[in-house]
Design a protein around this motif. Structure first.
Motif, mmCIF file in Angstrom:
data_model
loop_
_atom_site.group_PDB
_atom_site.id
_atom_site.type_symbol
_atom_site.label_atom_id
_atom_site.label_comp_id
_atom_site.label_asym_id
_atom_site.label_seq_id
_atom_site.Cartn_x
_atom_site.Cartn_y
_atom_site.Cartn_z
ATOM 1 N N UNK B 37 0.846 -1.198 0.000
ATOM 2 C CA UNK B 37 0.000 0.000 0.000
ATOM 3 C C UNK B 37 0.880 1.246 0.000
ATOM 4 N N UNK B 38 0.359 2.301 -0.641
ATOM 5 C CA UNK B 38 1.060 3.574 -0.538
ATOM 6 C C UNK B 38 0.912 4.109 0.873
ATOM 7 N N UNK B 39 1.935 4.859 1.295
ATOM 8 C CA UNK B 39 1.941 5.376 2.652
ATOM 9 C C UNK B 39 0.657 6.131 2.980
ATOM 10 N N UNK B 40 0.223 6.995 2.064
ATOM 11 C CA UNK B 40 -0.944 7.825 2.393
ATOM 12 C C UNK B 40 -2.220 6.998 2.451
ATOM 13 N N UNK B 41 -2.249 5.889 1.690
ATOM 14 C CA UNK B 41 -3.402 4.997 1.775
ATOM 15 C C UNK B 41 -3.384 4.252 3.102
ATOM 16 N N UNK B 42 -2.186 3.915 3.526
ATOM 17 C CA UNK B 42 -2.021 3.146 4.762
ATOM 18 C C UNK B 42 -2.348 3.995 5.988
ATOM 19 N N UNK B 43 -1.954 5.271 5.940
ATOM 20 C CA UNK B 43 -2.158 6.110 7.120
ATOM 21 C C UNK B 43 -3.516 6.784 7.114
ATOM 22 N N UNK B 44 -4.298 6.591 6.044
ATOM 23 C CA UNK B 44 -5.656 7.110 6.077
ATOM 24 C C UNK B 44 -6.451 6.344 7.129
ATOM 25 N N UNK B 45 -7.486 7.019 7.656
ATOM 26 C CA UNK B 45 -8.338 6.351 8.638
ATOM 27 C C UNK B 45 -9.754 6.315 8.093
ATOM 28 N N UNK B 46 -10.327 5.171 7.712
ATOM 29 C CA UNK B 46 -9.666 3.848 7.688
ATOM 30 C C UNK B 46 -8.743 3.743 6.486
ATOM 31 N N UNK B 47 -7.862 2.712 6.473
ATOM 32 C CA UNK B 47 -6.933 2.567 5.355
ATOM 33 C C UNK B 47 -7.679 2.505 4.021
ATOM 34 N N UNK B 48 -7.111 3.176 3.028
ATOM 35 C CA UNK B 48 -7.728 3.244 1.710
ATOM 36 C C UNK B 48 -7.320 2.014 0.908
ATOM 37 N N UNK B 49 -8.268 1.076 0.729
ATOM 38 C CA UNK B 49 -7.930 -0.191 0.068
ATOM 39 C C UNK B 49 -8.401 -0.219 -1.393
ATOM 40 N N UNK B 50 -8.647 0.965 -1.969
ATOM 41 C CA UNK B 50 -9.054 0.982 -3.377
ATOM 42 C C UNK B 50 -7.881 0.529 -4.249
ATOM 43 N N UNK B 51 -8.169 -0.065 -5.411
ATOM 44 C CA UNK B 51 -7.119 -0.672 -6.243
ATOM 45 C C UNK B 51 -5.971 0.298 -6.548
ATOM 46 N N UNK B 52 -6.293 1.598 -6.678
ATOM 47 C CA UNK B 52 -5.248 2.552 -7.044
ATOM 48 C C UNK B 52 -4.224 2.728 -5.926
ATOM 49 N N UNK B 53 -4.555 2.285 -4.729
ATOM 50 C CA UNK B 53 -3.620 2.460 -3.619
ATOM 51 C C UNK B 53 -2.512 1.418 -3.615
ATOM 52 N N UNK B 54 -2.743 0.330 -4.370
ATOM 53 C CA UNK B 54 -1.775 -0.759 -4.315
ATOM 54 C C UNK B 54 -0.575 -0.475 -5.212
ATOM 55 N N UNK B 55 0.576 -0.857 -4.723
ATOM 56 C CA UNK B 55 1.794 -0.551 -5.452
ATOM 57 C C UNK B 55 2.886 -1.536 -5.061
ATOM 58 N N UNK B 56 3.777 -1.782 -5.985
ATOM 59 C CA UNK B 56 4.956 -2.607 -5.655
ATOM 60 C C UNK B 56 6.164 -1.724 -5.384
ATOM 61 N N UNK B 57 5.898 -0.408 -5.388
ATOM 62 C CA UNK B 57 6.995 0.546 -5.242
ATOM 63 C C UNK B 57 7.792 0.292 -3.963
ATOM 64 N N UNK B 58 7.092 -0.098 -2.898
ATOM 65 C CA UNK B 58 7.802 -0.320 -1.634
ATOM 66 C C UNK B 58 8.898 -1.353 -1.800
ATOM 67 N N UNK B 59 8.554 -2.455 -2.490
ATOM 68 C CA UNK B 59 9.554 -3.519 -2.682
ATOM 69 C C UNK B 59 10.704 -3.023 -3.561
ATOM 70 N N UNK B 60 10.319 -2.297 -4.640
ATOM 71 C CA UNK B 60 11.372 -1.795 -5.522
ATOM 72 C C UNK B 60 12.302 -0.857 -4.759
ATOM 73 N N UNK B 61 11.700 0.004 -3.955
ATOM 74 C CA UNK B 61 12.528 0.961 -3.210
ATOM 75 C C UNK B 61 13.397 0.256 -2.189
ATOM 76 N N UNK B 62 12.822 -0.742 -1.535
ATOM 77 C CA UNK B 62 13.607 -1.475 -0.543
ATOM 78 C C UNK B 62 14.820 -2.109 -1.208
ATOM 79 N N UNK B 63 14.584 -2.673 -2.389
ATOM 80 C CA UNK B 63 15.706 -3.343 -3.054
ATOM 81 C C UNK B 63 16.706 -2.353 -3.617
#
Lengths: 430, 278, 361
Positions: B37-63
């Motif tokens: 999830x994107x950070x802003x989707x994750x920190x929304x209350x409640x978390x924003x689970x709409x399809x546009x919030x999903x991303x693999x960017x976290x993994x790419x950035x971690x690597x």
């Protein structure tokens, strides 16, 4: 600045250090390469916390050139900010040489005996370009053992959209306005005000926020002789102000772990105002992490009876006494404070410069609109009151303040009790 | 009636298992969800689970941003594996000797073993740091292995000693009558039937070494950094990159989950053997 | 030369004195049972013979040689354990051959010996199975097979059949007895089952409270118990013990007054009683009690037909006695019956020591 309150750990480190000094006399074996004559080892936080060129991505060419010109090899030892203190405290206590240059944040008084008071050797041209008050947190017993490299003051951040919805076009300038704006913005499930009150201790802990209000109310933490001076009308007023804001704040904020939690509420668009550090500007305008891109504005902290005032984050460079090359280390720090490096630091990483000339640089002000606000805030008083026992003091203060914020004690009682506790800590200081 | 009861009973068991599975996998599912999830989707209350919030960017950035994580995982694998192997190789014979052989001052030895790991980490941190520094071991995997061994070994000895004492004496007596020396008895009879406990102790030691944070922080610079340090890198002073932290955590728990799945059959078979009356 | 001698063996675990001066001499090729209820020290004694436990004091001799300091393997003993103690991670063949492998026998010889033992014990078809895949009786035979492949000098059995059901137990008894006849190896067998002990042994050592009460052939310990405890312990049903007063009021014709009943004794028994005036303990095997016609009157308390015989419990004020009648006899509980005894078969014991008051023959 969301440090865990490691009081026990700290006092244990001190006790253990004295025993350890006698404990082990072992022959030195091989010397690793980092102890080489031209090697400099730097202990720094990991980006995005303030880190130097080469550790963070800015001025990398200049950094390479500097190393070549000085035939120096700089290696970075980086850990996440919350882990800095314990790691350095252990290394210092061991008496072993580990680093030449060490990042500090309010720990200079505590660790002064391990540091070289090198600030007096800096070029006059550089010193004159730094805010005089920036040296207060790196000075202990009249010796300046560090130089602050980013102007990091708490200022007011607000959500222009939420303020407009509540009928405000300008940020609050006084305490009364602050309370009013906070009250009016508390609607539609949004909060007028947010701050983290979960951790009492350290810079960025509950006690440190209260110190802003204390100075705004015209008070100070210590008398000239070091005794507590805050059991006063100003001290009580400051706490009462924080209590008055609680109805407009997230009730859960008394259990937030750190400023991150408060920042997230703000960047999620759920709060109208908060106090925060300049670094917030960059992340709040990043669409990946923020829902309030373009809606954030900064302002001076609202004035109390004595005007506006703040505290500083005191991110500074210091040199260890075990360093074999203090002169080269001094030169490295001068390089970190070079005008061009400072400018790139601001524009590329979002960490403001400390040099007044760079702060007023049009490029910097354009890239970081918030810089002007911070610079203006710097014209008002700011003091973080760091001492060797800063952690103990802020734990004592912050805990009492939290009791009052949770409605378990009155402002007067909380401040009186805190004054007793701090007086006892100060007495130990001797 | 009986049939209906058994259907009801089965339903109850299935329901209990479903609850158990959710409780066991819930945190992992949440971890994986947070990591995409994107950070802003994750920190929304409640978390924003709409399809546009999903991303693999976290993994790419971690690597990409933290090449450290890859090295940290290798470091942790080496440190945890050697710690575990040494803890079992040294701990099991010690535990057996203390459980079964007539050893003078066994009680004192056991107390000392226990006392060795009762010191708070912080008390021994500085002497240990000085020793390691003089020996030139700072920032080496060897140092971490030795340090982790020092607090895993006592636990392994105590756990296995308890297990060995619970073994029926009959098998060892039979081996003795068959002419086996204490060492032969240990190697050829006791160890093979103790596999489940050995694996339990080994997994415990492995996880301890894999997760240890404080000594890894104090005793390493950059080259010997382990996984917990790499993960902590995503929680800074002003900003916590939850998505990347969760991605890093997901990558780092993978070996442990994999290990448990791989060893599962061995553990179960071991248990089945161990069930037989000695 | 005796195969095994125990000389003044004592064993204490801390303050608990488990074996108190045990002396036993076991002949070569003899089958001896240590019999007693749990806690009597019989298993401890066996473990000391095996070399699994060390005596606190005393000597253990085998073939005249002191073996106290020898490991079990040095004493060349093989043992069958109560719970079989099969190695769960080894096959039947692995279990049986383990001791041979430890002694570096060649694979061929191991194969041959294990094969021979397996065929003798009807285990040839399960050699590749694991203990958990065997029935209780098969597990038991594997445990025995593990002992016999070694061709040891002594077999030790520690309550080997206590986990088997009655039918299997009887069969295994027969197998072990046959095995003993065939191999002729000195064997020591521990059990708490007196019937098992009597049926299998050349001699039985009855142990109680850490001491040997009596060591003798099954016939001896049944017909000629040296203590009242042995009399009580051996034989089914358990005999009743009567507390009787010696009545010499009728001149030379001494009788025993047991509650309201009087029992006659022989002249020899009267002599053996001498001048003692205190009470004596008296018992008689049920087969020497007859019912019918004349005799002492008593109430029928219990009737147990067992097939070839019927057990009858007769009671009177203050005492009871068992009678064994041939065949099925119909009697009604609660009715009065008359019984008589064979005074020759009365067994008299000292009231204090419980020791037999023997008649001189």
């Amino acid at each position: 600045m969301n440090r865990l309150p490691f009081i026990d750990r700290r006092s244990l480190i001190k006790t253990a250090a004295s025993g350890a000094a006698a404990a082990l006399v072992l022959p030195s074996l091989s010397r690793p390469s980092w102890a080489d004559e031209t090697a400099l080892s730097v202990f720094s936080p990991l980006p995005p916390d303030p880190a130097p060129p080469g550790a963070a991505k800015f001025s990398e060419e200049a950094f390479a050139a500097w190393q070549k010109a000085n035939s120096a090899k700089v290696t970075y030892d980086m850990v996440a900010w919350p882990q800095l203190h314990d790691k350095m405290a252990t290394a210092f206590a061991s008496g072993e040489h580990v680093w030449d240059v060490v990042y500090m944040s309010g720990w200079v008084p505590e660790l002064a005996k391990f540091l070289v008071p090198f600030a007096k050797n800096l070029p006059k041209e550089l010193i004159d370009d730094l805010p005089k008050s920036s040296f207060s947190t790196v000075t202990w017993d009249g010796q300046s053992s560090g130089v602050v490299f980013t102007l990091s003051l708490l200022t007011l951040f607000y959500n222009t959209e939420l303020l407009q919805k509540a009928g405000f076009t300008a940020p609050p300038k006084t305490w009364d306005e602050l309370k009013n704006v906070a009250k009016e913005c508390t609607r539609d499930g949004n909060y007028g005000w947010v701050l983290n009150y979960g951790d009492p201790a350290g810079i960025g802990g509950t006690a440190s926020y209260w110190m802003c209000f204390l100075q705004q109310a015209g008070g100070k933490l210590y008398n000239e002789d070091g005794s507590p001076a805050f059991n006063s009308d100003a001290g009580i007023l400051a706490l009462q102000m924080m209590m008055d804001l609680m109805p407009y704040s997230d009730p859960g904020s008394i259990s937030y772990v750190g400023i991150n939690d408060a920042t997230n509420v703000m960047t999620a668009g759920k709060a109208a105002m908060m106090m925060n550090w300049p670094f917030m500007w960059k992340s709040a305008n990043d669409p990946a992490s923020s829902k309030i891109v373009g809606k954030l504005a900064g302002a001076l902290l609202p004035a109390g009876p004595a005007g506006s005032a703040s505290i500083d984050g005191t991110d500074a460079w210091t040199i260890t006494k075990t360093s074999k090359n203090p002169e080269l280390a001094t030169k490295l720090i001068e390089f970190y404070l070079d005008k061009d490096v400072q400018k790139r630091q601001a524009i590329d990483t979002g960490w403001l410069p400390i040099r007044l000339s760079v702060l007023s640089d049009p490029d910097v002000q354009k890239a970081l609109p918030n810089a002007a606000v911070v610079l203006e805030q710097a014209n008002h008083p700011y003091d973080s009151y760091v001492t060797p026992d800063y952690n103990e003091v802020t734990v004592a203060l912050g805990t009492e303040i939290n009791k009052a914020l949770a409605g378990k004690s009155s402002a007067k009682d909380a401040i009186a009790e805190a004054a007793n506790l701090v007086a006892a800590i100060v007495k130990k200081r001797g | 009636m009986a049939a209906r009861q058994s259907i009801l009973g089965r339903a109850g068991i299935v329901l209990a298992l479903v609850v158990f599975v959710f409780a066991a996998t819930g945190p992992i599912v949440w971890l994986l969800l947070s990591s995409v999830l994107q950070q802003q989707a994750l920190t929304s209350i409640p978390p924003d689970l709409s399809p546009s919030s999903f991303t693999l960017a976290n993994y790419l950035e971690v690597f990409s941003s933290a090449a450290q994580l890859g090295r940290a995982i290798i470091n942790s694998l080496i440190v945890a594996t050697f710690t575990t192997a040494l803890a079992i190789i040294l701990g099991a014979p010690a535990a057996y000797a203390l459980a079964r052989l007539e050893i003078k001052h066994a009680g004192t030895i056991l107390l000392m073993v226990l006392a060795a790991q009762m010191f708070p980490a912080i008390v021994i941190a500085i002497p240990l740091f000085i020793t390691a520094s003089k020996l030139g071991l700072i920032d080496t995997k060897l140092l971490l292995i030795l340090v982790y061994l020092s607090f895993n070994l006592p636990i392994v000895i105590w756990v296995l000693r308890g297990f060995f004492m619970g073994l029926p004496l009959g098998l060892e007596r039979a081996a003795r009558v068959d002419g086996a020396s204490p060492l032969q008895t240990f190697l050829r009879i006791v160890l093979p039937i103790s596999l489940p406990s050995l694996f339990a102790a080994a997994i415990f030691a492995f996880i301890e070494a894999w997760n240890e944070f404080f000594f890894a922080l104090i005793m390493t610079r950059q080259t010997a950094q382990t996984v917990p340090l790499a993960i902590s890198a995503f929680a800074g002073q002003y900003q916590t990159m939850f998505g990347q932290m969760m991605a890093a955590a997901a990558i780092s728990v993978a070996p442990i989950i994999l290990l448990t799945i791989l060893l599962r059959n061995t553990i179960l078979r071991g248990f089945a053997d161990g069930m037989l009356k000695g | 030369m005796p195969s095994i001698e125990l000389i003044d063996i004592n064993k204490s675990y801390g303050a608990v004195h488990v074996c108190k001066g045990i002396n036993l001499t076991i002949a070569d090729r003899e089958f001896v049972t240590l019999l007693g209820s749990s806690g009597c020290g019989k298993t401890t004694t066996l473990n000391m013979i095996a070399g699994l436990d060390d005596p606190t004091s005393g000597d253990i001799l085998m073939d005249g040689r002191r073996v106290n300091d020898l490991e079990p393997v040095g004493r060349d003993v093989a043992m069958v354990f109560q719970n079989y103690a099969l190695y769960p991670h080894m096959t039947v063949a692995g279990n049986m051959g383990f001791n041979l492998r430890l002694r570096n026998f060649s694979p061929a010889e191991i194969h041959e010996r294990v094969g021979a033992a397996a065929s003798a014990l009807d285990l040839s078809h399960v050699l590749d199975r694991y203990p958990s895949q065997l029935s209780g009786g098969q597990q038991q035979r594997v445990a025995i097979g593990r002992a016999i492949v070694r061709h040891p000098k002594v077999f030790l059995f520690d309550e080997p059949f206590s986990n088997l059901d009655a039918a299997l137990r009887n069969r295994m008894r027969a197998e072990v007895k046959e095995l003993h006849l065939r191999l002729g190896v000195t064997s020591i067998f521990v059990t708490h089952d007196q019937e098992e002990a009597l049926s299998i042994s050349d001699r039985v050592a009855i142990m109680r409270n850490g001491s040997v009460e009596q060591f003798g052939t099954p016939e001896d310990v049944y017909a000629d118990p040296e203590t009242v405890e042995v009399a009580r312990f051996i034989g089914t049903p358990q005999v009743e013990i009567l507390e009787c007063v010696i009545d010499r009021s009728n001149g030379s014709n001494t009788v025993l007054r047991c509650g309201s009943a009087s029992l006659p004794i022989t002249a020899r028994q009267a002599v053996a009683l001498g001048t003692r005036t205190e009470k004596v303990l008296v018992t008689i095997r049920p087969e020497y009690v007859t019912i019918g016609g004349q005799g002492t009157s008593a109430t029928i308390r219990d009737v147990q037909p067992t097939g070839p015989s019927t057990l009858v419990k007769l009671g009177w004020e203050g005492s009871a006695i068992m009678a064994r009648l041939n065949g099925i006899v119909r009697l009604t509980v609660g009715e009065t019956a008359h019984f008589s005894i064979d005074p020759m078969q009365l067994m008299l014991f000292d009231n204090e020591s419980g020791r037999r008051i023997k008649t001189k023959s």
